[in-house]
Design an enzyme around this catalytic site. Structure first.
Site, PDB file in Angstrom:
ATOM      1  N   GLN A  11       0.826  -1.222   0.000  1.00  0.00           N
ATOM      2  CA  GLN A  11       0.000   0.000   0.000  1.00  0.00           C
ATOM      3  C   GLN A  11       0.858   1.269   0.000  1.00  0.00           C
ATOM      4  OE1 GLN A  11      -2.655   0.683   3.276  1.00  0.00           O
ATOM      5  NE2 GLN A  11      -1.425  -0.406   4.755  1.00  0.00           N
ATOM      6  N   LEU A  12       1.932   1.286   0.776  1.00  0.00           N
ATOM      7  CA  LEU A  12       2.805   2.462   0.726  1.00  0.00           C
ATOM      8  C   LEU A  12       3.541   2.512  -0.612  1.00  0.00           C
ATOM      9  CD1 LEU A  12       4.138   4.950   1.949  1.00  0.00           C
ATOM     10  CD2 LEU A  12       5.837   3.434   3.010  1.00  0.00           C
ATOM     11  N   ASP A  36      13.497  -9.321  -4.885  1.00  0.00           N
ATOM     12  CA  ASP A  36      13.335  -9.865  -3.534  1.00  0.00           C
ATOM     13  C   ASP A  36      14.481  -9.294  -2.697  1.00  0.00           C
ATOM     14  OD1 ASP A  36      13.430 -11.321  -1.205  1.00  0.00           O
ATOM     15  OD2 ASP A  36      13.093 -13.262  -2.159  1.00  0.00           O
ATOM     16  N   THR A  62       4.777  -7.521   7.148  1.00  0.00           N
ATOM     17  CA  THR A  62       3.898  -6.655   7.948  1.00  0.00           C
ATOM     18  C   THR A  62       2.794  -7.410   8.700  1.00  0.00           C
ATOM     19  OG1 THR A  62       2.571  -6.228   5.975  1.00  0.00           O
ATOM     20  CG2 THR A  62       4.263  -4.604   6.509  1.00  0.00           C
ATOM     21  N   THR A 101       8.259   1.613  12.303  1.00  0.00           N
ATOM     22  CA  THR A 101       6.923   1.520  12.889  1.00  0.00           C
ATOM     23  C   THR A 101       6.834   2.046  14.326  1.00  0.00           C
ATOM     24  OG1 THR A 101       5.258  -0.112  13.604  1.00  0.00           O
ATOM     25  CG2 THR A 101       7.502  -0.872  13.540  1.00  0.00           C
ATOM     26  N   TYR A 125       7.260  -8.755  15.340  1.00  0.00           N
ATOM     27  CA  TYR A 125       7.246  -7.757  14.257  1.00  0.00           C
ATOM     28  C   TYR A 125       8.024  -6.508  14.674  1.00  0.00           C
ATOM     29  CZ  TYR A 125       5.402  -3.910  11.399  1.00  0.00           C
ATOM     30  OH  TYR A 125       5.279  -2.785  10.606  1.00  0.00           O
ATOM     31  N   TRP A 149      -0.196   2.931  11.944  1.00  0.00           N
ATOM     32  CA  TRP A 149      -1.597   2.670  11.572  1.00  0.00           C
ATOM     33  C   TRP A 149      -1.901   3.125  10.123  1.00  0.00           C
ATOM     34  CZ3 TRP A 149      -5.685   3.494  15.997  1.00  0.00           C
ATOM     35  CH2 TRP A 149      -5.217   2.912  17.181  1.00  0.00           C
TER      36      TRP A 149
HETATM   37  N1  LIG Z   1       0.605  -1.139   7.730  1.00  0.00           N
HETATM   38  C1  LIG Z   1       0.789  -0.429   8.825  1.00  0.00           C
HETATM   39  O1  LIG Z   1      -0.164  -0.137   9.567  1.00  0.00           O
HETATM   40  C2  LIG Z   1       2.155   0.085   9.190  1.00  0.00           C
HETATM   41  C3  LIG Z   1       2.304   0.847  10.366  1.00  0.00           C
HETATM   42  C4  LIG Z   1       3.574   1.355  10.669  1.00  0.00           C
HETATM   43  C5  LIG Z   1       4.644   1.117   9.828  1.00  0.00           C
HETATM   44  N2  LIG Z   1       4.467   0.336   8.721  1.00  0.00           N
HETATM   45  C6  LIG Z   1       5.631   0.122   7.854  1.00  0.00           C
HETATM   46  O2  LIG Z   1       5.366   0.799   6.639  1.00  0.00           O
HETATM   47  C7  LIG Z   1       5.995   0.119   5.558  1.00  0.00           C
HETATM   48  C8  LIG Z   1       4.992  -0.130   4.450  1.00  0.00           C
HETATM   49  O3  LIG Z   1       3.944  -0.933   4.964  1.00  0.00           O
HETATM   50  P1  LIG Z   1       2.656  -1.293   4.107  1.00  0.00           P
HETATM   51  O4  LIG Z   1       1.488  -1.134   4.987  1.00  0.00           O
HETATM   52  O5  LIG Z   1       2.686  -0.608   2.779  1.00  0.00           O
HETATM   53  O6  LIG Z   1       2.906  -2.860   3.894  1.00  0.00           O
HETATM   54  P2  LIG Z   1       2.301  -3.869   2.829  1.00  0.00           P
HETATM   55  O7  LIG Z   1       1.106  -3.293   2.169  1.00  0.00           O
HETATM   56  O8  LIG Z   1       2.209  -5.171   3.531  1.00  0.00           O
HETATM   57  O9  LIG Z   1       3.457  -3.922   1.744  1.00  0.00           O
HETATM   58  C9  LIG Z   1       4.686  -4.544   1.979  1.00  0.00           C
HETATM   59  C10 LIG Z   1       5.194  -5.020   0.646  1.00  0.00           C
HETATM   60  O10 LIG Z   1       6.472  -5.628   0.847  1.00  0.00           O
HETATM   61  C11 LIG Z   1       6.536  -6.740  -0.018  1.00  0.00           C
HETATM   62  N3  LIG Z   1       7.549  -7.704   0.402  1.00  0.00           N
HETATM   63  C12 LIG Z   1       7.480  -8.619   1.398  1.00  0.00           C
HETATM   64  N4  LIG Z   1       8.606  -9.340   1.422  1.00  0.00           N
HETATM   65  C13 LIG Z   1       9.397  -8.872   0.420  1.00  0.00           C
HETATM   66  C14 LIG Z   1      10.676  -9.217  -0.058  1.00  0.00           C
HETATM   67  N5  LIG Z   1      11.376 -10.220   0.487  1.00  0.00           N
HETATM   68  N6  LIG Z   1      11.191  -8.522  -1.099  1.00  0.00           N
HETATM   69  C15 LIG Z   1      10.482  -7.529  -1.668  1.00  0.00           C
HETATM   70  N7  LIG Z   1       9.268  -7.164  -1.279  1.00  0.00           N
HETATM   71  C16 LIG Z   1       8.727  -7.831  -0.237  1.00  0.00           C
HETATM   72  C17 LIG Z   1       5.147  -7.333   0.038  1.00  0.00           C
HETATM   73  O11 LIG Z   1       4.956  -8.170  -1.068  1.00  0.00           O
HETATM   74  P3  LIG Z   1       3.884  -9.370  -0.976  1.00  0.00           P
HETATM   75  O12 LIG Z   1       2.550  -8.691  -1.044  1.00  0.00           O
HETATM   76  O13 LIG Z   1       4.213 -10.201  -2.168  1.00  0.00           O
HETATM   77  O14 LIG Z   1       4.108 -10.051   0.331  1.00  0.00           O
HETATM   78  C18 LIG Z   1       4.294  -6.075  -0.023  1.00  0.00           C
HETATM   79  O15 LIG Z   1       4.018  -5.688  -1.356  1.00  0.00           O
HETATM   80  C19 LIG Z   1       6.610  -1.135   6.177  1.00  0.00           C
HETATM   81  O16 LIG Z   1       7.958  -0.882   6.468  1.00  0.00           O
HETATM   82  C20 LIG Z   1       5.853  -1.313   7.466  1.00  0.00           C
HETATM   83  O17 LIG Z   1       6.610  -2.016   8.434  1.00  0.00           O
HETATM   84  C21 LIG Z   1       3.254  -0.160   8.386  1.00  0.00           C
END
Ligand SMILES: NC(=O)c1ccc[n+]([C@@H]2O[C@H](COP(=O)([O-])OP(=O)(O)OC[C@H]3O[C@@H](n4cnc5c(N)ncnc54)[C@H](OP(=O)(O)O)[C@@H]3O)[C@@H](O)[C@H]2O)c1
Length: 294
Positions: A11-12, A36, A62, A101, A125, A149
């Site tokens: 999503q980001l 990867d 995540t 996070t 996590y 969030w």
């Molecule tokens: N979501 C939240 O509420 C939240 C809150 C605070 C901080 N964050 C941080 O914000 C950032 C973005 O989060 P998000 O919500 O956008 O997460 P997300 O939607 O889960 O996206 C993460 C992406 O990383 C990809 N990924 C996983 N393993 C990988 C690998 N080995 N190599 C390359 N890509 C890989 C996933 O691919 P697949 O779909 O194929 O698995 C997915 O497209 C992360 O660092 C997260 O820790 C998130």
């Protein structure tokens, strides 16, 4: 500027693509199938081949609860892979923007967390993300941005789950004793773009979406926005419950509000306003639901 976005399918990652492209930057969007990040050879080869000025790492493991059962994988993606990125940026003199996070904190604070506050993650996590911060710090030029969030029209997130559940259930029980700050991924992406354009001194910064609330409060605002947008929206009855009535494999901080004043003071980036984006995101999610049902 040439920007490599890792995790571009998340999503980001999708919001980052929108934001950098709209500002006229050259974007190399690498989803997991293109790159990867756990494969050090692939990371080095990809980075040397494309020579980006900036790498924004939006790739992460995540799944907060699943991580309790898959610690090795969580650490591989959230920490070891960040070391690969740091090594690669150092090879070509690029700038690394890494996302972390609010779950690096244990929630015992009574005021919003500053960057200098002690970290103490409660689950796998958060621990793996904290280890990733340490790896990102090995880049010669880096910033780490802790967010919280995150929601958007893309991927999976709390907002989309609420809209789906509203269509399936008459009543919902939502935790009201975990307090945090919803953050629109588009606002975070804009902030990261500004950081890429005007890199501040190396360090860790906080960015989140505005006023804080509980998950219960967030759910109510989501349903209110959906009701305003769609005349026949079926409001579920929303009951507030304590965390003790909704046990999950991973413990979460009771309070993880981030203080974003350092980013504003150093770079002029103000916190986002999730309430302003909420209507727009709900509208896109409802539209997508409607077309999926047709
Ligand atoms: N979501 C939240 O509420 C939240 C809150 C605070 C901080 N964050 C941080 O914000 C950032 C973005 O989060 P998000 O919500 O956008 O997460 P997300 O939607 O889960 O996206 C993460 C992406 O990383 C990809 N990924 C996983 N393993 C990988 C690998 N080995 N190599 C390359 N890509 C890989 C996933 O691919 P697949 O779909 O194929 O698995 C997915 O497209 C992360 O660092 C997260 O820790 C998130």
């Amino acid at each position: 500027m040439r920007v490599l976005i890792t995790g571009a399918g998340g999503q980001l990652g999708k919001c980052l693509q929108d934001s950098f492209k709209e500002s006229g930057h050259e974007v190399i969007a690498a989803g997991r199938s293109e790159l990867d990040i756990t494969n050090s050879r692939s990371v080095e080869g990809f980075v040397l081949a494309h020579e980006p000025d900036v790498i924004v790492n939006a790739a992460a493991y995540t799944a907060v609860d699943k991580a309790e059962a898959e610690p090795d994988l969580a650490f591989k993606v959230n920490a070891e892979a960040v070391a690969n990125l740091a090594a690669a940026v150092n090879k070509i003199g690029a700038f690394l923007i890494h996302v972390s996070t609010d779950y690096v904190f244990d929630g015992s604070s009574t005021r919003p967390y500053r960057e200098i506050d002690s970290v103490n993650p409660m689950g796998v996590y958060g621990k793996s993300k904290l280890a990733g911060e340490r790896e990102a710090e090995k880049a010669n030029r880096y910033v780490i941005v802790r967010a919280a969030w995150i929601f958007s029209e893309y991927g999976s997130n709390f907002l989309k789950t609420m809209v789906r559940l509203a269509g399936e259930r008459d009543s919902l029980a939502i935790v009201n004793d975990q307090i945090g700050t919803p953050t629109y991924a588009g606002d975070l992406a804009s902030a990261l773009r500004v950081l890429a354009e005007k890199p501040p001194v190396n360090g860790t910064y906080h960015f989140s979406g505005g006023h804080h609330c509980s998950w219960y409060g967030f759910a109510q605002e989501i349903f209110q926005a959906c009701g305003d947008l769609k005349a026949d929206f079926q409001f579920p009855v929303v009951n507030p419950i304590p965390t003790s009535e909704f046990p999950t494999p991973a413990k979460r901080p009771a309070f993880s509000v981030l203080d974003g004043s350092l980013l504003e003071a150093r770079v002029g980036i103000r916190e986002g306003s999730w309430a302003d984006s909420l209507r727009d995101v709900c509208s896109k999610v409802l539209e997508a639901d409607d077309s999926a049902q047709k």
